[in-house]
Design a protein around this motif. Structure first.
Motif, PDB file in Angstrom:
ATOM      1  N   ALA A  80       0.839  -1.204   0.000  1.00 51.36           N
ATOM      2  CA  ALA A  80       0.000   0.000   0.000  1.00 51.36           C
ATOM      3  C   ALA A  80       0.871   1.249   0.000  1.00 51.36           C
ATOM      4  O   ALA A  80       0.608   2.204  -0.736  1.00 51.36           O
ATOM      5  CB  ALA A  80      -0.934   0.001   1.209  1.00 51.36           C
ATOM      6  N   ARG A  81       1.920   1.233   0.802  1.00 53.53           N
ATOM      7  CA  ARG A  81       2.821   2.401   0.855  1.00 53.53           C
ATOM      8  C   ARG A  81       3.566   2.600  -0.462  1.00 53.53           C
ATOM      9  O   ARG A  81       3.752   3.725  -0.911  1.00 53.53           O
ATOM     10  CB  ARG A  81       3.804   2.232   1.999  1.00 53.53           C
ATOM     11  CG  ARG A  81       3.140   2.439   3.331  1.00 53.53           C
ATOM     12  CD  ARG A  81       4.125   2.871   4.390  1.00 53.53           C
ATOM     13  NE  ARG A  81       3.397   3.265   5.571  1.00 53.53           N
ATOM     14  CZ  ARG A  81       3.300   2.527   6.662  1.00 53.53           C
ATOM     15  NH1 ARG A  81       3.927   1.388   6.749  1.00 53.53           N
ATOM     16  NH2 ARG A  81       2.604   2.949   7.688  1.00 53.53           N
ATOM     17  N   GLU A  82       4.004   1.491  -1.065  1.00 52.34           N
ATOM     18  CA  GLU A  82       4.745   1.586  -2.323  1.00 52.34           C
ATOM     19  C   GLU A  82       3.857   2.089  -3.461  1.00 52.34           C
ATOM     20  O   GLU A  82       4.325   2.811  -4.338  1.00 52.34           O
ATOM     21  CB  GLU A  82       5.332   0.220  -2.694  1.00 52.34           C
ATOM     22  CG  GLU A  82       6.467  -0.208  -1.798  1.00 52.34           C
ATOM     23  CD  GLU A  82       6.912  -1.644  -2.028  1.00 52.34           C
ATOM     24  OE1 GLU A  82       6.318  -2.347  -2.886  1.00 52.34           O
ATOM     25  OE2 GLU A  82       7.846  -2.083  -1.337  1.00 52.34           O
ATOM     26  N   LEU A  83       2.599   1.713  -3.462  1.00 53.73           N
ATOM     27  CA  LEU A  83       1.687   2.069  -4.547  1.00 53.73           C
ATOM     28  C   LEU A  83       1.031   3.437  -4.377  1.00 53.73           C
ATOM     29  O   LEU A  83       0.482   3.982  -5.330  1.00 53.73           O
ATOM     30  CB  LEU A  83       0.581   1.014  -4.660  1.00 53.73           C
ATOM     31  CG  LEU A  83       0.992  -0.349  -5.178  1.00 53.73           C
ATOM     32  CD1 LEU A  83      -0.100  -1.374  -4.937  1.00 53.73           C
ATOM     33  CD2 LEU A  83       1.333  -0.258  -6.655  1.00 53.73           C
ATOM     34  N   ARG A  84       1.079   3.976  -3.190  1.00 54.23           N
ATOM     35  CA  ARG A  84       0.318   5.179  -2.867  1.00 54.23           C
ATOM     36  C   ARG A  84       0.513   6.332  -3.843  1.00 54.23           C
ATOM     37  O   ARG A  84      -0.464   6.941  -4.284  1.00 54.23           O
ATOM     38  CB  ARG A  84       0.668   5.623  -1.458  1.00 54.23           C
ATOM     39  CG  ARG A  84      -0.283   6.620  -0.914  1.00 54.23           C
ATOM     40  CD  ARG A  84      -0.159   6.616   0.556  1.00 54.23           C
ATOM     41  NE  ARG A  84       0.365   7.887   0.983  1.00 54.23           N
ATOM     42  CZ  ARG A  84       0.783   8.122   2.192  1.00 54.23           C
ATOM     43  NH1 ARG A  84       0.787   7.182   3.081  1.00 54.23           N
ATOM     44  NH2 ARG A  84       1.207   9.301   2.523  1.00 54.23           N
ATOM     45  N   ALA A  85       1.719   6.621  -4.208  1.00 59.57           N
ATOM     46  CA  ALA A  85       1.980   7.775  -5.071  1.00 59.57           C
ATOM     47  C   ALA A  85       1.614   7.521  -6.534  1.00 59.57           C
ATOM     48  O   ALA A  85       1.080   8.394  -7.203  1.00 59.57           O
ATOM     49  CB  ALA A  85       3.449   8.184  -4.977  1.00 59.57           C
ATOM     50  N   ARG A  86       1.873   6.316  -7.022  1.00 56.70           N
ATOM     51  CA  ARG A  86       1.665   6.087  -8.461  1.00 56.70           C
ATOM     52  C   ARG A  86       0.336   5.428  -8.806  1.00 56.70           C
ATOM     53  O   ARG A  86      -0.100   5.506  -9.944  1.00 56.70           O
ATOM     54  CB  ARG A  86       2.829   5.300  -9.042  1.00 56.70           C
ATOM     55  CG  ARG A  86       2.933   3.875  -8.626  1.00 56.70           C
ATOM     56  CD  ARG A  86       4.102   3.187  -9.347  1.00 56.70           C
ATOM     57  NE  ARG A  86       4.101   1.786  -9.076  1.00 56.70           N
ATOM     58  CZ  ARG A  86       4.762   1.195  -8.101  1.00 56.70           C
ATOM     59  NH1 ARG A  86       5.520   1.923  -7.310  1.00 56.70           N
ATOM     60  NH2 ARG A  86       4.689  -0.097  -7.924  1.00 56.70           N
ATOM     61  N   ASN A  87      -0.312   4.785  -7.832  1.00 57.19           N
ATOM     62  CA  ASN A  87      -1.593   4.138  -8.102  1.00 57.19           C
ATOM     63  C   ASN A  87      -2.431   4.126  -6.829  1.00 57.19           C
ATOM     64  O   ASN A  87      -2.522   3.109  -6.141  1.00 57.19           O
ATOM     65  CB  ASN A  87      -1.370   2.715  -8.634  1.00 57.19           C
ATOM     66  CG  ASN A  87      -2.635   2.085  -9.177  1.00 57.19           C
ATOM     67  OD1 ASN A  87      -3.738   2.479  -8.816  1.00 57.19           O
ATOM     68  ND2 ASN A  87      -2.473   1.116 -10.047  1.00 57.19           N
ATOM     69  N   PRO A  88      -3.063   5.262  -6.518  1.00 55.53           N
ATOM     70  CA  PRO A  88      -3.824   5.367  -5.279  1.00 55.53           C
ATOM     71  C   PRO A  88      -4.955   4.346  -5.169  1.00 55.53           C
ATOM     72  O   PRO A  88      -5.265   3.885  -4.071  1.00 55.53           O
ATOM     73  CB  PRO A  88      -4.378   6.795  -5.303  1.00 55.53           C
ATOM     74  CG  PRO A  88      -3.523   7.528  -6.266  1.00 55.53           C
ATOM     75  CD  PRO A  88      -3.029   6.522  -7.250  1.00 55.53           C
ATOM     76  N   GLU A  89      -5.575   3.995  -6.270  1.00 60.39           N
ATOM     77  CA  GLU A  89      -6.668   3.019  -6.229  1.00 60.39           C
ATOM     78  C   GLU A  89      -6.166   1.660  -5.753  1.00 60.39           C
ATOM     79  O   GLU A  89      -6.779   1.018  -4.904  1.00 60.39           O
ATOM     80  CB  GLU A  89      -7.312   2.901  -7.616  1.00 60.39           C
ATOM     81  CG  GLU A  89      -8.532   2.040  -7.647  1.00 60.39           C
ATOM     82  CD  GLU A  89      -9.725   2.637  -6.928  1.00 60.39           C
ATOM     83  OE1 GLU A  89     -10.529   1.855  -6.392  1.00 60.39           O
ATOM     84  OE2 GLU A  89      -9.868   3.866  -6.892  1.00 60.39           O
ATOM     85  N   ALA A  90      -5.034   1.210  -6.284  1.00 60.78           N
ATOM     86  CA  ALA A  90      -4.451  -0.063  -5.855  1.00 60.78           C
ATOM     87  C   ALA A  90      -3.958   0.029  -4.414  1.00 60.78           C
ATOM     88  O   ALA A  90      -4.091  -0.926  -3.640  1.00 60.78           O
ATOM     89  CB  ALA A  90      -3.315  -0.467  -6.788  1.00 60.78           C
ATOM     90  N   ALA A  91      -3.400   1.180  -4.044  1.00 63.87           N
ATOM     91  CA  ALA A  91      -2.940   1.370  -2.662  1.00 63.87           C
ATOM     92  C   ALA A  91      -4.116   1.291  -1.695  1.00 63.87           C
ATOM     93  O   ALA A  91      -4.008   0.691  -0.621  1.00 63.87           O
ATOM     94  CB  ALA A  91      -2.233   2.714  -2.526  1.00 63.87           C
ATOM     95  N   LYS A  92      -5.226   1.862  -2.079  1.00 69.28           N
ATOM     96  CA  LYS A  92      -6.429   1.807  -1.244  1.00 69.28           C
ATOM     97  C   LYS A  92      -6.887   0.362  -1.076  1.00 69.28           C
ATOM     98  O   LYS A  92      -7.230  -0.062   0.030  1.00 69.28           O
ATOM     99  CB  LYS A  92      -7.535   2.646  -1.880  1.00 69.28           C
ATOM    100  CG  LYS A  92      -8.843   2.633  -1.133  1.00 69.28           C
ATOM    101  CD  LYS A  92      -9.843   3.555  -1.846  1.00 69.28           C
ATOM    102  CE  LYS A  92     -11.249   3.266  -1.453  1.00 69.28           C
ATOM    103  NZ  LYS A  92     -11.931   2.311  -2.303  1.00 69.28           N
ATOM    104  N   ALA A  93      -6.868  -0.404  -2.152  1.00 69.30           N
ATOM    105  CA  ALA A  93      -7.267  -1.815  -2.071  1.00 69.30           C
ATOM    106  C   ALA A  93      -6.341  -2.585  -1.131  1.00 69.30           C
ATOM    107  O   ALA A  93      -6.801  -3.403  -0.321  1.00 69.30           O
ATOM    108  CB  ALA A  93      -7.266  -2.441  -3.459  1.00 69.30           C
ATOM    109  N   MET A  94      -5.040  -2.340  -1.200  1.00 69.00           N
ATOM    110  CA  MET A  94      -4.084  -3.017  -0.317  1.00 69.00           C
ATOM    111  C   MET A  94      -4.300  -2.587   1.136  1.00 69.00           C
ATOM    112  O   MET A  94      -4.236  -3.410   2.055  1.00 69.00           O
ATOM    113  CB  MET A  94      -2.644  -2.701  -0.726  1.00 69.00           C
ATOM    114  CG  MET A  94      -2.180  -3.390  -1.967  1.00 69.00           C
ATOM    115  SD  MET A  94      -1.981  -5.148  -1.687  1.00 69.00           S
ATOM    116  CE  MET A  94      -3.023  -5.784  -2.957  1.00 69.00           C
ATOM    117  N   ALA A  95      -4.558  -1.305   1.355  1.00 70.72           N
ATOM    118  CA  ALA A  95      -4.800  -0.812   2.719  1.00 70.72           C
ATOM    119  C   ALA A  95      -6.083  -1.417   3.288  1.00 70.72           C
ATOM    120  O   ALA A  95      -6.141  -1.758   4.476  1.00 70.72           O
ATOM    121  CB  ALA A  95      -4.870   0.716   2.721  1.00 70.72           C
TER     122      ALA A  95
END
Length: 110
Positions: A80-95
Protein backbone atom coordinates in the motif's frame (compact mmCIF):
# COMPACT_ATOMS: atom_id res chain seq x y z
CA UNK A 1 16.03 5.93 -55.93
CA UNK A 2 14.69 2.73 -54.34
CA UNK A 3 11.85 2.86 -51.88
CA UNK A 4 11.38 0.08 -49.35
CA UNK A 5 8.10 1.14 -47.81
CA UNK A 6 6.52 4.02 -46.03
CA UNK A 7 8.73 6.23 -43.96
CA UNK A 8 7.96 6.18 -40.24
CA UNK A 9 6.38 9.38 -39.06
CA UNK A 10 7.96 11.34 -36.22
CA UNK A 11 5.81 9.79 -33.46
CA UNK A 12 6.78 6.27 -34.50
CA UNK A 13 10.43 7.20 -34.61
CA UNK A 14 10.26 8.65 -31.09
CA UNK A 15 8.61 5.51 -29.69
CA UNK A 16 11.08 3.11 -31.26
CA UNK A 17 13.58 1.61 -28.86
CA UNK A 18 17.26 1.16 -29.72
CA UNK A 19 18.03 -2.22 -31.26
CA UNK A 20 18.17 -4.95 -28.62
CA UNK A 21 16.11 -2.99 -26.09
CA UNK A 22 12.41 -3.08 -25.50
CA UNK A 23 10.53 0.19 -25.52
CA UNK A 24 9.65 1.31 -21.99
CA UNK A 25 6.16 0.35 -20.95
CA UNK A 26 3.80 3.12 -19.94
CA UNK A 27 2.81 3.18 -16.29
CA UNK A 28 -0.78 2.13 -16.10
CA UNK A 29 -2.74 2.95 -13.02
CA UNK A 30 -6.24 3.67 -12.04
CA UNK A 31 -7.08 7.32 -12.33
CA UNK A 32 -8.39 8.91 -9.19
CA UNK A 33 -11.07 11.48 -9.96
CA UNK A 34 -9.78 15.01 -9.82
CA UNK A 35 -10.05 16.51 -6.36
CA UNK A 36 -10.27 13.13 -4.61
CA UNK A 37 -6.54 12.57 -4.18
CA UNK A 38 -6.55 13.93 -0.63
CA UNK A 39 -9.55 11.77 0.23
CA UNK A 40 -7.71 8.66 -1.00
CA UNK A 41 -4.50 9.55 0.83
CA UNK A 42 -6.43 10.23 4.03
CA UNK A 43 -8.34 6.94 3.77
CA UNK A 44 -5.16 4.97 3.00
CA UNK A 45 -3.37 6.56 5.97
CA UNK A 46 -6.26 5.85 8.32
CA UNK A 47 -6.59 2.21 7.23
CA UNK A 48 -2.84 1.61 7.56
CA UNK A 49 -2.67 3.30 10.99
CA UNK A 50 -5.57 1.15 12.21
CA UNK A 51 -3.96 -2.05 10.91
CA UNK A 52 -0.57 -1.18 12.41
CA UNK A 53 -2.15 -0.25 15.75
CA UNK A 54 -3.94 -3.58 15.93
CA UNK A 55 -0.72 -5.39 15.02
CA UNK A 56 1.24 -3.57 17.76
CA UNK A 57 -1.43 -4.32 20.37
CA UNK A 58 -1.57 -8.02 19.58
CA UNK A 59 -0.77 -10.24 22.59
CA UNK A 60 2.40 -12.32 22.02
CA UNK A 61 0.55 -15.64 22.21
CA UNK A 62 -1.93 -14.54 19.55
CA UNK A 63 0.89 -13.14 17.40
CA UNK A 64 2.69 -16.48 17.54
CA UNK A 65 -0.40 -18.36 16.40
CA UNK A 66 -0.96 -15.93 13.51
CA UNK A 67 2.62 -15.66 12.25
CA UNK A 68 1.71 -16.37 8.60
CA UNK A 69 -1.16 -13.88 8.63
CA UNK A 70 1.06 -11.25 10.25
CA UNK A 71 3.59 -11.65 7.42
CA UNK A 72 0.78 -11.25 4.92
CA UNK A 73 -0.44 -8.17 6.81
CA UNK A 74 3.04 -6.61 6.69
CA UNK A 75 3.18 -7.32 2.95
CA UNK A 76 -0.18 -5.58 2.37
CA UNK A 77 0.99 -2.57 4.37
CA UNK A 78 4.29 -2.39 2.46
CA UNK A 79 2.53 -2.68 -0.92
CA UNK A 80 0.00 0.00 0.00
CA UNK A 81 2.82 2.40 0.85
CA UNK A 82 4.75 1.59 -2.32
CA UNK A 83 1.69 2.07 -4.55
CA UNK A 84 0.32 5.18 -2.87
CA UNK A 85 1.98 7.77 -5.07
CA UNK A 86 1.67 6.09 -8.46
CA UNK A 87 -1.59 4.14 -8.10
CA UNK A 88 -3.82 5.37 -5.28
CA UNK A 89 -6.67 3.02 -6.23
CA UNK A 90 -4.45 -0.06 -5.85
CA UNK A 91 -2.94 1.37 -2.66
CA UNK A 92 -6.43 1.81 -1.24
CA UNK A 93 -7.27 -1.81 -2.07
CA UNK A 94 -4.08 -3.02 -0.32
CA UNK A 95 -4.80 -0.81 2.72
CA UNK A 96 -8.35 -2.20 2.91
CA UNK A 97 -6.95 -5.74 2.82
CA UNK A 98 -4.50 -4.87 5.59
CA UNK A 99 -7.27 -3.38 7.70
CA UNK A 100 -9.55 -6.39 7.22
CA UNK A 101 -6.79 -8.93 7.90
CA UNK A 102 -5.76 -7.06 11.05
CA UNK A 103 -9.38 -7.25 12.26
CA UNK A 104 -9.48 -10.98 11.48
CA UNK A 105 -6.24 -11.58 13.41
CA UNK A 106 -7.48 -9.65 16.45
CA UNK A 107 -10.90 -11.27 16.32
CA UNK A 108 -12.72 -7.99 15.55
CA UNK A 109 -14.03 -9.15 12.17
CA UNK A 110 -17.26 -11.09 12.11
Amino acid sequence: MVTTGPEPDESEAEEAAPPGQAAPLPILGALVPSGREREYVSLIDRLLQNAEGRMRGLPPARAASHRTNLERLRMFIRQARELRARNPEAAKAMAERADLLSRVITGEAR
